[in-house]
Motif scaffolding. Structure first.
Motif, PDB file in Angstrom:
ATOM      1  N   ASN A 114       0.788  -1.220   0.151  1.00 35.60           N
ATOM      2  CA  ASN A 114      -0.103   0.056   0.089  1.00 35.60           C
ATOM      3  C   ASN A 114       0.858   1.460  -0.138  1.00 35.60           C
ATOM      4  O   ASN A 114       0.670   2.124  -0.583  1.00 35.60           O
ATOM      5  CB  ASN A 114      -0.856   0.087   1.073  1.00 35.60           C
ATOM      6  CG  ASN A 114      -2.136  -0.968   1.109  1.00 35.60           C
ATOM      7  OD1 ASN A 114      -2.411  -1.231   0.162  1.00 35.60           O
ATOM      8  ND2 ASN A 114      -2.737  -1.452   2.329  1.00 35.60           N
ATOM      9  N   ASP A 115       1.873   1.128   0.839  1.00 35.59           N
ATOM     10  CA  ASP A 115       2.698   2.452   0.716  1.00 35.59           C
ATOM     11  C   ASP A 115       3.555   2.670  -0.630  1.00 35.59           C
ATOM     12  O   ASP A 115       3.734   3.880  -1.008  1.00 35.59           O
ATOM     13  CB  ASP A 115       4.127   2.160   1.778  1.00 35.59           C
ATOM     14  CG  ASP A 115       3.514   2.032   3.206  1.00 35.59           C
ATOM     15  OD1 ASP A 115       2.529   2.568   3.565  1.00 35.59           O
ATOM     16  OD2 ASP A 115       4.112   1.312   4.180  1.00 35.59           O
ATOM     17  N   ARG A 116       3.849   1.517  -1.109  1.00 37.05           N
ATOM     18  CA  ARG A 116       4.445   1.842  -2.615  1.00 37.05           C
ATOM     19  C   ARG A 116       3.534   2.467  -3.500  1.00 37.05           C
ATOM     20  O   ARG A 116       3.860   2.818  -4.533  1.00 37.05           O
ATOM     21  CB  ARG A 116       4.770   0.240  -3.301  1.00 37.05           C
ATOM     22  CG  ARG A 116       5.892  -0.279  -2.214  1.00 37.05           C
ATOM     23  CD  ARG A 116       7.291   0.558  -2.393  1.00 37.05           C
ATOM     24  NE  ARG A 116       7.849   0.397  -3.787  1.00 37.05           N
ATOM     25  CZ  ARG A 116       8.768  -0.241  -4.018  1.00 37.05           C
ATOM     26  NH1 ARG A 116       9.009  -1.654  -3.181  1.00 37.05           N
ATOM     27  NH2 ARG A 116       9.272  -0.450  -5.271  1.00 37.05           N
ATOM     28  N   ALA A 117       2.055   1.947  -3.516  1.00 39.27           N
ATOM     29  CA  ALA A 117       1.119   2.471  -4.342  1.00 39.27           C
ATOM     30  C   ALA A 117       0.856   4.074  -3.960  1.00 39.27           C
ATOM     31  O   ALA A 117       0.795   4.777  -4.825  1.00 39.27           O
ATOM     32  CB  ALA A 117      -0.162   1.782  -4.233  1.00 39.27           C
ATOM     33  N   ARG A 118       0.851   4.471  -2.694  1.00 44.36           N
ATOM     34  CA  ARG A 118       0.876   5.788  -2.289  1.00 44.36           C
ATOM     35  C   ARG A 118       1.912   6.727  -2.698  1.00 44.36           C
ATOM     36  O   ARG A 118       1.615   7.954  -3.218  1.00 44.36           O
ATOM     37  CB  ARG A 118       0.688   5.833  -0.991  1.00 44.36           C
ATOM     38  CG  ARG A 118      -0.622   5.815  -0.102  1.00 44.36           C
ATOM     39  CD  ARG A 118      -0.789   5.799   1.175  1.00 44.36           C
ATOM     40  NE  ARG A 118       0.027   5.220   2.184  1.00 44.36           N
ATOM     41  CZ  ARG A 118      -0.509   3.929   2.795  1.00 44.36           C
ATOM     42  NH1 ARG A 118      -1.559   3.707   2.473  1.00 44.36           N
ATOM     43  NH2 ARG A 118       0.471   3.319   3.506  1.00 44.36           N
ATOM     44  N   LEU A 119       3.288   6.058  -2.867  1.00 43.07           N
ATOM     45  CA  LEU A 119       4.129   6.815  -3.438  1.00 43.07           C
ATOM     46  C   LEU A 119       4.323   7.275  -4.942  1.00 43.07           C
ATOM     47  O   LEU A 119       4.741   8.050  -5.485  1.00 43.07           O
ATOM     48  CB  LEU A 119       5.386   6.229  -3.064  1.00 43.07           C
ATOM     49  CG  LEU A 119       5.809   6.214  -1.725  1.00 43.07           C
ATOM     50  CD1 LEU A 119       7.076   5.130  -1.464  1.00 43.07           C
ATOM     51  CD2 LEU A 119       6.192   7.558  -0.986  1.00 43.07           C
ATOM     52  N   PRO A 138       1.047   6.859  -7.110  1.00 42.09           N
ATOM     53  CA  PRO A 138      -0.327   6.489  -7.414  1.00 42.09           C
ATOM     54  C   PRO A 138      -0.640   6.594  -8.987  1.00 42.09           C
ATOM     55  O   PRO A 138      -1.438   5.892  -9.319  1.00 42.09           O
ATOM     56  CB  PRO A 138      -1.075   7.628  -6.722  1.00 42.09           C
ATOM     57  CG  PRO A 138      -0.068   8.860  -6.671  1.00 42.09           C
ATOM     58  CD  PRO A 138       1.364   8.206  -6.638  1.00 42.09           C
ATOM     59  N   ASP A 139      -0.231   7.247  -9.604  1.00 38.63           N
ATOM     60  CA  ASP A 139      -0.451   7.237 -11.226  1.00 38.63           C
ATOM     61  C   ASP A 139       0.033   6.024 -12.023  1.00 38.63           C
ATOM     62  O   ASP A 139      -0.466   5.658 -13.025  1.00 38.63           O
ATOM     63  CB  ASP A 139       0.442   8.536 -12.038  1.00 38.63           C
ATOM     64  CG  ASP A 139      -0.167   9.818 -11.477  1.00 38.63           C
ATOM     65  OD1 ASP A 139      -1.240   9.827 -11.085  1.00 38.63           O
ATOM     66  OD2 ASP A 139       0.610  10.736 -11.369  1.00 38.63           O
ATOM     67  N   PHE A 140       0.959   5.296 -11.340  1.00 47.14           N
ATOM     68  CA  PHE A 140       1.653   3.956 -12.101  1.00 47.14           C
ATOM     69  C   PHE A 140       1.374   2.728 -11.302  1.00 47.14           C
ATOM     70  O   PHE A 140       1.632   1.473 -11.754  1.00 47.14           O
ATOM     71  CB  PHE A 140       2.914   4.137 -12.676  1.00 47.14           C
ATOM     72  CG  PHE A 140       3.080   5.243 -13.386  1.00 47.14           C
ATOM     73  CD1 PHE A 140       2.887   4.855 -14.700  1.00 47.14           C
ATOM     74  CD2 PHE A 140       3.182   6.611 -13.263  1.00 47.14           C
ATOM     75  CE1 PHE A 140       3.345   5.926 -15.950  1.00 47.14           C
ATOM     76  CE2 PHE A 140       3.494   7.528 -14.299  1.00 47.14           C
ATOM     77  CZ  PHE A 140       3.402   7.284 -15.583  1.00 47.14           C
ATOM     78  N   ILE A 141       0.756   2.690 -10.063  1.00 41.56           N
ATOM     79  CA  ILE A 141       0.769   1.578  -9.156  1.00 41.56           C
ATOM     80  C   ILE A 141      -0.872   1.786  -8.781  1.00 41.56           C
ATOM     81  O   ILE A 141      -1.224   2.516  -7.917  1.00 41.56           O
ATOM     82  CB  ILE A 141       1.745   1.644  -8.019  1.00 41.56           C
ATOM     83  CG1 ILE A 141       3.245   1.374  -8.748  1.00 41.56           C
ATOM     84  CG2 ILE A 141       1.380   0.362  -7.415  1.00 41.56           C
ATOM     85  CD1 ILE A 141       4.173   1.400  -7.635  1.00 41.56           C
ATOM     86  N   ARG A 142      -1.450   0.691  -8.974  1.00 39.64           N
ATOM     87  CA  ARG A 142      -2.829   0.447  -8.258  1.00 39.64           C
ATOM     88  C   ARG A 142      -2.861  -1.124  -7.674  1.00 39.64           C
ATOM     89  O   ARG A 142      -2.259  -1.911  -8.133  1.00 39.64           O
ATOM     90  CB  ARG A 142      -3.930   0.306  -9.601  1.00 39.64           C
ATOM     91  CG  ARG A 142      -4.141   1.651 -10.202  1.00 39.64           C
ATOM     92  CD  ARG A 142      -4.570   2.825  -9.426  1.00 39.64           C
ATOM     93  NE  ARG A 142      -6.098   2.273  -8.987  1.00 39.64           N
ATOM     94  CZ  ARG A 142      -7.137   2.456  -9.920  1.00 39.64           C
ATOM     95  NH1 ARG A 142      -7.099   3.122 -11.124  1.00 39.64           N
ATOM     96  NH2 ARG A 142      -8.352   1.982  -9.387  1.00 39.64           N
ATOM     97  N   VAL A 143      -3.340  -0.933  -6.512  1.00 37.92           N
ATOM     98  CA  VAL A 143      -3.255  -2.172  -5.709  1.00 37.92           C
ATOM     99  C   VAL A 143      -4.696  -2.583  -5.151  1.00 37.92           C
ATOM    100  O   VAL A 143      -5.557  -1.717  -4.838  1.00 37.92           O
ATOM    101  CB  VAL A 143      -2.400  -2.099  -4.302  1.00 37.92           C
ATOM    102  CG1 VAL A 143      -2.396  -3.278  -3.528  1.00 37.92           C
ATOM    103  CG2 VAL A 143      -1.126  -1.585  -4.422  1.00 37.92           C
ATOM    104  N   HIS A 144      -4.916  -4.065  -5.621  1.00 40.47           N
ATOM    105  CA  HIS A 144      -6.319  -4.361  -5.084  1.00 40.47           C
ATOM    106  C   HIS A 144      -6.033  -5.656  -4.147  1.00 40.47           C
ATOM    107  O   HIS A 144      -5.378  -6.393  -4.591  1.00 40.47           O
ATOM    108  CB  HIS A 144      -6.982  -4.870  -6.623  1.00 40.47           C
ATOM    109  CG  HIS A 144      -7.385  -3.604  -7.401  1.00 40.47           C
ATOM    110  ND1 HIS A 144      -8.505  -2.885  -7.315  1.00 40.47           N
ATOM    111  CD2 HIS A 144      -6.380  -3.403  -8.447  1.00 40.47           C
ATOM    112  CE1 HIS A 144      -8.434  -2.152  -8.271  1.00 40.47           C
ATOM    113  NE2 HIS A 144      -7.254  -2.136  -8.931  1.00 40.47           N
ATOM    114  N   TRP A 145      -6.836  -5.752  -3.160  1.00 35.44           N
ATOM    115  CA  TRP A 145      -6.594  -6.726  -2.156  1.00 35.44           C
ATOM    116  C   TRP A 145      -7.568  -7.619  -2.235  1.00 35.44           C
ATOM    117  O   TRP A 145      -8.654  -7.496  -2.526  1.00 35.44           O
ATOM    118  CB  TRP A 145      -6.579  -6.371  -0.904  1.00 35.44           C
ATOM    119  CG  TRP A 145      -5.199  -5.529  -0.606  1.00 35.44           C
ATOM    120  CD1 TRP A 145      -5.384  -4.009  -0.566  1.00 35.44           C
ATOM    121  CD2 TRP A 145      -4.206  -6.021   0.058  1.00 35.44           C
ATOM    122  NE1 TRP A 145      -4.006  -3.724  -0.325  1.00 35.44           N
ATOM    123  CE2 TRP A 145      -3.003  -4.920   0.341  1.00 35.44           C
ATOM    124  CE3 TRP A 145      -3.532  -6.961   0.373  1.00 35.44           C
ATOM    125  CZ2 TRP A 145      -1.840  -4.906   0.559  1.00 35.44           C
ATOM    126  CZ3 TRP A 145      -2.364  -7.165   0.888  1.00 35.44           C
ATOM    127  CH2 TRP A 145      -1.383  -5.960   0.831  1.00 35.44           C
TER     128      TRP A 145
END
Length: 294
Positions: A46-51, A53-60
């Motif tokens: 989640n931290d990586r996605a916040r850093l 956000p334009d290129f990483i989307r996380v779905h759990w």
């Protein structure tokens, strides 16, 4: 509209592998849609996605939610994906709560080993327009080289144990039982099954300690050689052999002195730190050819 050509799906298990692949994919300019497994993936995702956000989307999603995985990737425009990170074998077959699609798939399997299951999942994804690619596609520089990797080379006895261990390990790998064996003085001390590599190494150390304490190991050397192979028909889309710094730390605990890994088919994470730790502990690391003679 999402550019599917520049979008990569990442099915993320545990450990550092998903993060390394994420970094490599981003270095190639790809947008990454991460399907993070609730039971396995590190919260750091989640931290990586916040850093970024334009290129990483996380779905759990949970391990058994195959339909949700497909729907998520299709909604995000994913047409190619990779699997990275371990999903514990016992987790797959004990803690899993399959949705209807996965339950149907499980019922169709002749044998319930990981190769059969993951291969079937790959076919289902392909039928839905999601092509599963090799997890090493972006990490080739991390593949183990051939020959000595550390300052110390294997001794003659360790080389003999490697040759024997490769023969044994390829036998068990062919049945999808595991990919690692631990050898001492041409005797097989431990074979990997569902418990994983680290637990196998520690079990071998415990066995040797018990033998020596009981005075029953006069013919066995105390040192242990860990041999890891790829499966004879290894599908590099999943379950790629991996070693790293934790492997060396486990070997130190167990009293193992040599690690043999298959060159060109084993990923080495944090290689510099792994080699430094092995050198400090007097552990030899060797890239073998996968053949039964060296």
């Amino acid at each position: 509209m999402t550019d599917s050509a520049n979008t990569l799906g990442l099915i993320a298990g545990n450990g550092r592998f998903p993060f390394l692949l994420l970094d490599a994919a981003r270095a190639h300019g790809l947008r990454v849609v991460v399907a993070a497994i609730k039971e396995e993936t590190e919260p750091e995702m989640n931290d990586r996605a916040r850093l970024d956000p334009d290129f990483i989307r996380v779905h759990w999603l949970s391990l058994g939610e195959l339909s949700k995985l497909i729907e998520t990737f299709q909604r995000e425009g994913v047409t190619r994906a990779v699997m990275a990170g371990q999903v514990k074998h016992k987790q797959i077959f004990s803690a899993i709560r399959p949705d209807w699609r996965l339950a149907k798939l499980l019922m169709s399997l002749r044998t319930r080993n990981t190769d059969m299951l993951l291969g079937a999942v790959a076919r289902v994804l392909g039928d839905e327009g999601i092509h599963l690619e090799s997890s090493t596609a972006y990490l080739e520089p991390m593949l183990a080289p051939a020959g000595p990797i550390t300052s110390r080379k294997p001794t003659d006895q360790e080389l003999a144990d490697i040759a024997y261990g490769v023969d044994v390990a390829r036998g068990i790998a062919g049945f999808d039982l595991g990919q690692t064996v631990v050898i001492a003085a041409a005797a097989c001390v431990a074979v990997e099954a569902m418990e994983g590599t680290d637990a196998t190494i520690l079990r071998a150390g415990d066995i040797m300690r018990t033998l020596h304490e009981d005075g029953d190991a006069s013919t066995l050397a105390r040192s242990l050689t860990v041999v890891k192979v790829a499966k004879p028909k290894q599908d590099l889309r999943f379950d790629v052999p991996v070693v790293g710094l934790p492997t060396i730390e486990t070997m130190r605990t167990a009293g193992a002195t040599c690690l043999a890994i298959e060159a060109g088919r084993t990923l080495t994470f944090d290689r510099a730190a792994m080699i430094a730790a092995a050198d400090a502990a007097g552990i030899a690391i060797f890239g073998h050819s996968g053949a039964t003679t060296l």
